[in-house]
Write an enzyme that holds these catalytic residues in place. Structure first.
Site, mmCIF file in Angstrom:
data_model
loop_
_atom_site.group_PDB
_atom_site.id
_atom_site.type_symbol
_atom_site.label_atom_id
_atom_site.label_comp_id
_atom_site.label_asym_id
_atom_site.label_seq_id
_atom_site.Cartn_x
_atom_site.Cartn_y
_atom_site.Cartn_z
ATOM 1 N N ASN A 7 1.013 -1.082 -0.299
ATOM 2 C CA ASN A 7 -0.214 0.045 -0.082
ATOM 3 C C ASN A 7 0.895 1.129 -0.033
ATOM 4 O OD1 ASN A 7 -1.866 2.069 0.304
ATOM 5 N ND2 ASN A 7 -2.560 1.200 2.564
ATOM 6 N N ARG A 90 -2.293 -2.330 -3.464
ATOM 7 C CA ARG A 90 -3.748 -1.166 -3.421
ATOM 8 C C ARG A 90 -3.718 0.286 -4.171
ATOM 9 N NH1 ARG A 90 -5.265 3.321 1.209
ATOM 10 N NH2 ARG A 90 -6.995 3.415 0.584
ATOM 11 N N HIS A 179 -13.507 3.051 0.023
ATOM 12 C CA HIS A 179 -12.830 1.933 0.832
ATOM 13 C C HIS A 179 -14.154 0.244 0.383
ATOM 14 C CE1 HIS A 179 -12.798 5.334 4.289
ATOM 15 N NE2 HIS A 179 -12.271 5.211 3.814
ATOM 16 N N ARG A 239 -12.035 15.640 7.926
ATOM 17 C CA ARG A 239 -13.300 15.564 6.961
ATOM 18 C C ARG A 239 -14.273 16.160 7.405
ATOM 19 N NH1 ARG A 239 -11.665 10.824 3.216
ATOM 20 N NH2 ARG A 239 -10.042 10.400 4.844
ATOM 21 N N GLU A 383 -7.971 -5.614 5.272
ATOM 22 C CA GLU A 383 -7.783 -4.330 3.401
ATOM 23 C C GLU A 383 -6.773 -5.629 3.235
ATOM 24 O OE1 GLU A 383 -7.844 -1.323 5.110
ATOM 25 O OE2 GLU A 383 -8.502 -0.764 3.414
#
Ligand code: ADP
Length: 396
Positions: A7, A90, A179, A239, A383
């Site tokens: 990743n 990823r 996601h 955010r 993940e």
């Protein structure tokens, strides 16, 4: 087969080496602060745990240092780079081009490059990781697993914005969602755990640094809270989540803000950071709220309120609920947030068992009462293992 999962971020590379299909983790680690001061490499195998500060000016140097650890006579886990059968990458944005995992070739690389403008913070770093891994592991298959791919099953009424058609047709402006690897992983875990007939209507709630929720019908994403970019939907660490877009025009047209300032404000200074005057970690926010800090309490209530609104709308589009799934750092660890979300949701069939909820999950847990119609599950996301699984399945 050994599969290395990478990743690659703008200043970091997370990696994990798996034995597949057993999913055994051979080693894992992180290169951080690439190109900044005090770069560090972390390496953990079944017997060793090492942290080393070294000069790492770019991703290539970073990955080369990782390989040095992998091959090291004393602490290493492989004898030659040719033992690695595949590298699973990823990749954040696959646009409408990639609805599933693919083996990387020149055409795929070109397409990932074309998507840079849709994910300017992520895709270039992911691409860099691919180029470097191709050089270092020339014999391995390189595989791309996209964060957006799982959501490509959304129907048009979910992904299309109500703006003139040319914006979708010409500029590909639509809801993509993110996601996806995490939502897919925990949904599949839930389906396996409950049985497909008891898990036809699921809402997965991923609450980490970024946050999103997905409505999943028979294993397929039918709607998700993140949209074209990474700011929509739920309140996140820095955010804002959903806001009225008129605010942006008011700030720019009437109050003298630059567009970039507003963008920065919505992506980095909003969410929990904005609401608590600087905190983003839920452990701190919950401690402050418990000690009587009103802003922190309001922030937590707002997070839960927003999630509850999405939960209601997803229950409506799924026409019912079999299970809700909490995952990622906050979802797995914060009993406070789970409790706030599930309070007064018995009309949806959700009843949380407060004693069972008082936990942190390292495996699948059920935390609903005996009479709850809807299962409330906590499922640790993974993940990396999902990327390894998909890479393995694709090349076999
Ligand atoms: P990322 O998106 O960076 O991978 P994670 O899924 O690891 O994020 O989530 C990190 C967040 O999880 C932390 O910022 C923190 O808010 C939250 N978290 C971690 N441990 C706990 C805990 N014990 N209680 C409450 N929140 C926690």
């Amino acid at each position: 087969m050994k599969i290395l999962v990478i990743n690659s971020g703008s200043s970091s590379i997370k990696y994990q080496l798996f034995n597949m299909p057993s999913e055994e983790v051979i080693c894992s680690g992180l290169v951080e602060r690439i190109g900044l001061n005090n770069p560090k490499i972390k390496y953990k195998s079944q017997t060793e745990k090492i942290e080393k500060v070294c000069r790492i000016s770019d991703h290539k140097t970073g990955l080369e240092k990782v390989v040095k650890f992998l091959l090291d006579e004393k602490v290493g886990v492989i004898k030659s780079t040719s033992e690695i059968g595949a590298v699973g990458h990823r990749v954040v944005h696959g646009g409408s081009t990639f609805s599933e995992t693919v083996v990387i070739n020149d055409v795929v690389k070109e397409k990932i490059k074309e998507l840079f403008s849709l994910a300017p913070l992520h895709n270039p770093a992911n691409y860099e990781g691919i180029i470097v891994a191709e050089e270092i592991f020339p014999e391995a298959k390189q595989v791309a697993v996209f964060d957006t791919a799982f959501h490509q099953t959304m129907p048009v009424e979910a992904y299309k914005y109500a703006i003139p058609n040319k914006f979708l047709d010409e500029y590909k402006i639509r809801r993509y969602g993110f996601h996806g690897t995490s939502h897919k992983y925990v949904a599949e875990q839930a389906i396996q755990y409950l049985g497909a007939e008891n898990a036809s209507k699921i809402v997965t709630i991923h609450l980490g640094g970024g946050c999103s929720m997905t409505a999943i019908k028979d294993g397929k994403s039918i709607d998700t809270s993140l949209g074209f970019g990474p700011v929509a939907g739920l309140i996140m660490g820095g955010r804002s989540g959903d806001i009225d877009q008129s605010i942006i025009f008011h700030l720019v047209n009437n109050l003298g803000y630059e567009l970039n300032e507003v963008n920065n404000m919505l992506q980095k200074e909003s969410g929990m950071v904005g609401l608590t005057d600087g905190l983003s970690d839920y452990r701190d926010i919950e401690a402050e709220a418990a000690a009587g800090d009103e802003k922190c309490q309001v922030a937590l209530n707002m997070v839960a309120y927003r999630i509850k609104k999405y939960l209601g709308s997803y229950a409506a589009i799924l026409n019912g609920l079999d299970a809700i799934v909490f995952t990622a750092g906050i979802g797995e660890n914060s009993d406070v947030i789970r409790k706030l979300i599930c309070e007064n949701t018995d009309f949806l069939g959700i009843q949380l068992d407060e004693e069972k909820n008082d936990t942190r999950a390292s495996e699948i847990l059920e935390v609903q009462t005996a009479t709850s119609k809807v299962k409330v599950l906590i499922i640790p996301t993974n993940e990396e293992v999902e990327i390894a699984k998909q890479s393995f399945e694709l090349i076999n």
